[in-house]
Scaffold this motif. Structure first.
Motif, PDB file in Angstrom:
ATOM      1  N   ARG A  75       0.904  -1.416  -0.032  1.00 37.00           N
ATOM      2  CA  ARG A  75       0.112   0.146   0.013  1.00 37.00           C
ATOM      3  C   ARG A  75       1.008   1.304   0.019  1.00 37.00           C
ATOM      4  NH1 ARG A  75      -3.521  -0.339  -2.664  1.00 37.00           N
ATOM      5  NH2 ARG A  75      -3.842  -2.529  -2.761  1.00 37.00           N
ATOM      6  N   ILE A  76       2.125   1.264   0.880  1.00 37.97           N
ATOM      7  CA  ILE A  76       2.920   2.393   0.695  1.00 37.97           C
ATOM      8  C   ILE A  76       3.392   2.662  -0.666  1.00 37.97           C
ATOM      9  CG2 ILE A  76       5.152   3.372   1.718  1.00 37.97           C
ATOM     10  CD1 ILE A  76       4.297   1.883   4.213  1.00 37.97           C
ATOM     11  N   ASP A  77       3.814   1.519  -1.482  1.00 39.14           N
ATOM     12  CA  ASP A  77       4.436   1.805  -2.814  1.00 39.14           C
ATOM     13  C   ASP A  77       3.395   2.260  -3.732  1.00 39.14           C
ATOM     14  OD1 ASP A  77       6.893   0.848  -1.593  1.00 39.14           O
ATOM     15  OD2 ASP A  77       6.762  -1.330  -2.441  1.00 39.14           O
ATOM     16  N   ALA A  78       2.057   1.535  -3.436  1.00 33.99           N
ATOM     17  CA  ALA A  78       0.934   2.051  -4.333  1.00 33.99           C
ATOM     18  C   ALA A  78       0.797   3.622  -4.297  1.00 33.99           C
ATOM     19  CB  ALA A  78      -0.136   1.150  -4.084  1.00 33.99           C
ATOM     20  N   ALA A  79       0.920   4.184  -3.005  1.00 33.90           N
ATOM     21  CA  ALA A  79       0.649   5.512  -2.536  1.00 33.90           C
ATOM     22  C   ALA A  79       1.657   6.275  -3.039  1.00 33.90           C
ATOM     23  CB  ALA A  79       0.606   5.746  -1.179  1.00 33.90           C
ATOM     24  N   ASP A  80       2.868   5.713  -3.035  1.00 32.17           N
ATOM     25  CA  ASP A  80       4.114   6.612  -3.920  1.00 32.17           C
ATOM     26  C   ASP A  80       3.839   6.731  -5.402  1.00 32.17           C
ATOM     27  OD1 ASP A  80       5.579   6.991  -1.703  1.00 32.17           O
ATOM     28  OD2 ASP A  80       7.080   5.240  -1.970  1.00 32.17           O
ATOM     29  N   ALA A  81       3.409   5.603  -5.967  1.00 26.15           N
ATOM     30  CA  ALA A  81       3.018   5.475  -7.509  1.00 26.15           C
ATOM     31  C   ALA A  81       1.805   6.690  -7.571  1.00 26.15           C
ATOM     32  CB  ALA A  81       2.746   4.175  -7.814  1.00 26.15           C
ATOM     33  N   GLU A  82       0.611   6.519  -6.667  1.00 26.22           N
ATOM     34  CA  GLU A  82      -0.612   7.456  -7.000  1.00 26.22           C
ATOM     35  C   GLU A  82      -0.058   8.990  -6.753  1.00 26.22           C
ATOM     36  OE1 GLU A  82      -3.490   6.371  -4.478  1.00 26.22           O
ATOM     37  OE2 GLU A  82      -3.790   4.280  -5.240  1.00 26.22           O
TER      38      GLU A  82
END
Length: 288
Positions: A75-82
């Protein structure tokens, strides 16, 4: 108190099976990995590790925490991408996973079109079956999963949103002449992945028999080669035939048999701009 660094450590140990491998992946020393794990035990008050010969292994509690750690990190990595995507499509990254025949047909055209419109947007790609891709989607390891399902396939996990791309016809492959399912009760079958095998069994059940599977392969080229050699018959979806077709075999469309292809995302809408751009490119490729 839990922190991301320690969660990344226990996730790496769980995935890779050893402190040495985790240290190598994280670019830490082995004593540093061990220290983080010891601090994690002290902070949680739980036994997360136990000795196993000269090494260590996770306890049941440790495995539970590692599973949660994988989800949190994803989720943290996804937030970075978003966040990168919301800054603008000049730069950014979208992580995509899909099954092989979609990668061989839809994805190249979609990524090519996306690169033309947004040259700074990076797309990473992993070849993966739908169940595994959906699990990576749930944990935030990828942003988009191209999946397929049949009418009888179990529903997707909660939180997964499906964006319909196309309905892919299913074909019956044979060597000598076009055939029907009803004729093949005594044939040797070549079966694919679990999801496709389940659909094959359902199709044959309608005709009153259970297929006798003599060969199993996930490789659509191998399956066609086995048919051409006269070793059996199989079913294969249209996208796979579009990607690669071997001469010397007959392909007969099976009536009322479709594989439904979707791009899957996770969480509530709206999708971040980079993901939305990829979805639009995939829909255009499917329509073409």
């Amino acid at each position: 108190m839990l922190d991301v660094t320690k969660l990344r450590v226990i996730d790496a140990v769980a995935r890779l099976g050893s402190v040495t491998a985790a240290a190598r992946e994280l670019h830490y020393s082995q004593p540093s990995v061990t220290h983080h794990l010891s601090r994690l035990e002290a902070e949680t008050g739980a036994q997360l590790l136990q000795r196993a010969g000269r090494g260590i292994r996770l306890t049941e509690t440790g495995r539970m925490l590692a599973a949660r750690a994988a989800e949190i990190i994803g989720r943290i990595d996804a937030a970075d991408a978003e966040l990168a995507a919301h800054v603008g499509l000049r730069v950014g990254r979208v992580r995509l996973a899909g099954f092989s025949s979609a990668i061989g047909s839809l994805v190249p055209a979609a990524v090519e079109a996306l690169a033309g419109k947004h040259p700074g947007l990076e797309v990473s790609l992993t070849d993966m079956h739908p169940p595994e891709a959906l699990e990576l989607l749930r944990t935030g390891t990828i942003d988009v999963a191209i999946v397929f399902r049949y009418d009888e396939t179990e529903p997707e996990p909660a939180g997964v949103r499906l964006h319909h791309l196309l309905d892919d016809p299913v074909y019956l492959l044979s060597k000598d002449r076009p055939v029907t399912l009803a004729e093949l009760s005594d044939a040797t079958w070549i079966a694919g992945c679990d999801r496709c095998r389940s659909h094959l069994i359902s199709l044959c059940a309608v005709e009153g028999y259970e297929p006798r599977v003599g060969y199993t392969s996930d490789d659509m080229v191998v399956m066609q080669a086995l048919v051409r050699s006269g070793l059996g018959v199989t079913t294969i979806p249209g996208l796979a035939l579009r990607s690669h077709r071997i001469d010397g075999i007959f392909a007969t469309e099976i009536p009322d048999s479709r594989r439904h292809v979707y791009a899957a995302t996770y969480g509530e809408p709206p999708d971040p701009p980079a993901i939305a751009a990829l979805l639009a490119a995939l829909e255009e490729a499917a329509a073409a």
